[in-house]
Design a protein around this motif. Structure first.
Motif, PDB file in Angstrom:
ATOM      1  N   ASP A 186      12.410 -30.079  18.026  1.00  0.00           N
ATOM      2  CA  ASP A 186      13.647 -29.930  18.786  1.00  0.00           C
ATOM      3  C   ASP A 186      14.556 -28.887  18.144  1.00  0.00           C
ATOM      4  O   ASP A 186      15.164 -28.062  18.833  1.00  0.00           O
ATOM      5  CB  ASP A 186      14.384 -31.268  18.880  1.00  0.00           C
ATOM      6  CG  ASP A 186      13.711 -32.235  19.845  1.00  0.00           C
ATOM      7  OD1 ASP A 186      12.860 -31.783  20.634  1.00  0.00           O
ATOM      8  OD2 ASP A 186      14.024 -33.437  19.797  1.00  0.00           O
ATOM      9  N   GLN A 187      14.646 -28.935  16.813  1.00  0.00           N
ATOM     10  CA  GLN A 187      15.496 -27.975  16.113  1.00  0.00           C
ATOM     11  C   GLN A 187      14.955 -26.554  16.265  1.00  0.00           C
ATOM     12  O   GLN A 187      15.722 -25.605  16.458  1.00  0.00           O
ATOM     13  CB  GLN A 187      15.573 -28.348  14.630  1.00  0.00           C
ATOM     14  CG  GLN A 187      16.279 -29.657  14.344  1.00  0.00           C
ATOM     15  CD  GLN A 187      17.761 -29.464  14.103  1.00  0.00           C
ATOM     16  OE1 GLN A 187      18.173 -28.587  13.371  1.00  0.00           O
ATOM     17  NE2 GLN A 187      18.570 -30.290  14.738  1.00  0.00           N
ATOM     18  N   GLN A 188      13.633 -26.412  16.179  1.00  0.00           N
ATOM     19  CA  GLN A 188      13.045 -25.093  16.354  1.00  0.00           C
ATOM     20  C   GLN A 188      13.306 -24.569  17.762  1.00  0.00           C
ATOM     21  O   GLN A 188      13.650 -23.386  17.940  1.00  0.00           O
ATOM     22  CB  GLN A 188      11.540 -25.153  16.089  1.00  0.00           C
ATOM     23  CG  GLN A 188      11.191 -25.351  14.619  1.00  0.00           C
ATOM     24  CD  GLN A 188       9.709 -25.566  14.400  1.00  0.00           C
ATOM     25  OE1 GLN A 188       8.971 -25.828  15.345  1.00  0.00           O
ATOM     26  NE2 GLN A 188       9.270 -25.477  13.167  1.00  0.00           N
ATOM     27  N   ALA A 189      13.140 -25.442  18.764  1.00  0.00           N
ATOM     28  CA  ALA A 189      13.416 -25.022  20.139  1.00  0.00           C
ATOM     29  C   ALA A 189      14.886 -24.654  20.305  1.00  0.00           C
ATOM     30  O   ALA A 189      15.225 -23.644  20.939  1.00  0.00           O
ATOM     31  CB  ALA A 189      13.029 -26.135  21.113  1.00  0.00           C
ATOM     32  N   GLY A 190      15.775 -25.469  19.723  1.00  0.00           N
ATOM     33  CA  GLY A 190      17.198 -25.168  19.779  1.00  0.00           C
ATOM     34  C   GLY A 190      17.524 -23.859  19.093  1.00  0.00           C
ATOM     35  O   GLY A 190      18.360 -23.076  19.562  1.00  0.00           O
ATOM     36  N   GLY A 191      16.853 -23.601  17.950  1.00  0.00           N
ATOM     37  CA  GLY A 191      17.076 -22.342  17.251  1.00  0.00           C
ATOM     38  C   GLY A 191      16.655 -21.144  18.084  1.00  0.00           C
ATOM     39  O   GLY A 191      17.330 -20.115  18.102  1.00  0.00           O
TER      40      GLY A 191
END
Length: 397
Positions: free
Chosen positions: A144-149
């Motif tokens: 999720d964090q990678q996608a958000g980044g």
């Protein structure tokens, strides 16, 4: 048999001695089941008291693995007694009928230790299950964090880009997958170019959400602006953003620098909210920080932000750095680090030059890899961001 009683198995040859041993053990309220060999023990047996004469030497190791076992003998010099102890059995006692009280205490202690061991085993199993669940959730959070980044990086402007006579380039390295640093650079029309540089307090998702809000609000305010009175646009933006952040109640604040470049006048209108370090103007072989001061955005209601401005000279370079850059510089005080930053800025013609002068050239310069991996940036003290605006290379154009 009472449900609360622990079942003690006695292994010995049938006879008066076995009966006496069973009675000795049962004298402390323990339930006893006497058998000839280990295979006859009930499944619920908690502990075994085995006479050394009743178990073949080759079977001691198997018995030790199956159940906690106390060995009893009538002779301290019995060679099989040592073999039983070497196989890993709990303990031994000689002449158990004479030391019944000691035998029962040893049984209770052995049962207690076994229960503790079983409890530890259950705890380890439960902990392993929790760790597996945690790893699963961490993997999901990481994705999720990678996608958000990646989404956050897509909101940034193209780099480098030139609008009229002004070129903008930047470099952003988040300490986590998501960044609290953000910037933008956009053409309003042929005359005006708008930009801002922001550092939201904290790290992670909540700070990144504020940068998304900032992008949305700046686009809305830009669409609402009619191009008149450019000196009021930057302080108006900061005042409106201050109100929006306070109204959301998310407990986030930010430092910002907002600028409006008038390419016709070659003039910079700007305002700021506690920007540190201040933007540095390089021209004609000198460097100086832009003047001005203002309150952080999102902390105090009703704040008024200053209307500021300066001429843009020929071949200027305007550098903006997040406060994380100061952590990469030597110096025991803030003033010394700011002076060191000015020195390295003056010595830099390009963004790559400054990164090299700050010893940051080894960090990824690829937007996608930064968003996907967070660049392994646990070593970074903070989000690191550098923005450079330059222009007016030909004073007569």
């Amino acid at each position: 048999m009472q449900p609360s009683k622990q079942l003690i198995g006695v292994i010995d040859f049938p006879g008066r001695d076995r009966d006496a041993l069973a009675e000795t053990i049962a004298g402390d309220g323990l339930a006893v089941f006497a058998v000839d060999n280990v295979e006859e023990l009930p499944a619920e047996t908690a502990l075994v008291v085995a006479h050394v004469r009743a178990v073949p030497s080759r079977d001691w190791a198997t018995l030790a693995l199956r159940l906690p076992t106390l060995v009893v003998s009538d002779d301290r010099l019995d060679t099989d007694l040592l073999k039983a102890v070497d196989a890993g059995l709990v303990d031994y006692i000689v002449e158990p009928l004479r030391h019944g009280h000691l035998l029962r205490r040893m049984i209770h202690k052995a049962i207690e230790l076994r229960e503790l061991a079983l409890e530890r085993a259950r705890d380890r199993e439960h902990l392993a299950e929790l760790n597996d669940n945690l790893e699963t959730h961490l993997a999901m959070l990481r994705l999720d964090q990678q996608a958000g980044g990646q989404i956050q990086r897509k909101l940034l402007p193209p780099r480098p880009q030139t609008v009229g006579q002004i070129t903008c380039d930047y470099w952003l390295a988040p300490s986590l997958y998501l960044s609290g640093d953000f910037l933008d650079f956009q053409r309003f029309n042929e005359r005006y170019t708008l930009f801002y540089f922001a550092d939201v307090s904290g790290h992670g998702a909540s700070s990144a959400f504020v940068t998304v809000l900032l992008k949305y609000l700046s686009n809305r305010w830009q669409n609402e602006w009619d191009g008149s009175r450019p000196e009021t646009l930057a302080p108006h933006w900061l005042g409106e953003l201050n109100r929006e952040l306070i109204d959301t109640g998310i407990g986030k604040h930010a430092t910002l620098f907002v600028g409006v470049i008038d390419q016709q006048r070659r003039y910079l209108h700007y305002s700021l909210g506690a920007q540190l370090p201040m933007p540095m103007m390089v021209a004609n072989g000198t460097v100086h920080s832009l003047p001005g001061e203002g309150m952080p955005v999102g902390l105090f209601p009703g704040v008024t932000y200053p209307e500021l401005g300066c001429e843009l000279p020929k071949n200027f370079r305007l550098w903006l750095c997040s406060d994380g850059i100061l952590e990469c510089l030597p110096g025991e005080t803030l003033d010394k680090r700011l002076k060191e930053l000015e020195t390295r800025v003056l010595d830099s013609e390009t963004l790559e030059d400054l990164r090299s002068n700050l010893l940051l050239e080894d960090l990824s310069d690829d937007d996608e890899s930064v968003a996907e991996s967070g660049s392994g940036r646990e070593k970074l003290p903070d989000d690191l961001t550098i923005m450079m605006l330059s222009g007016f290379g030909d004073a007569n154009s």
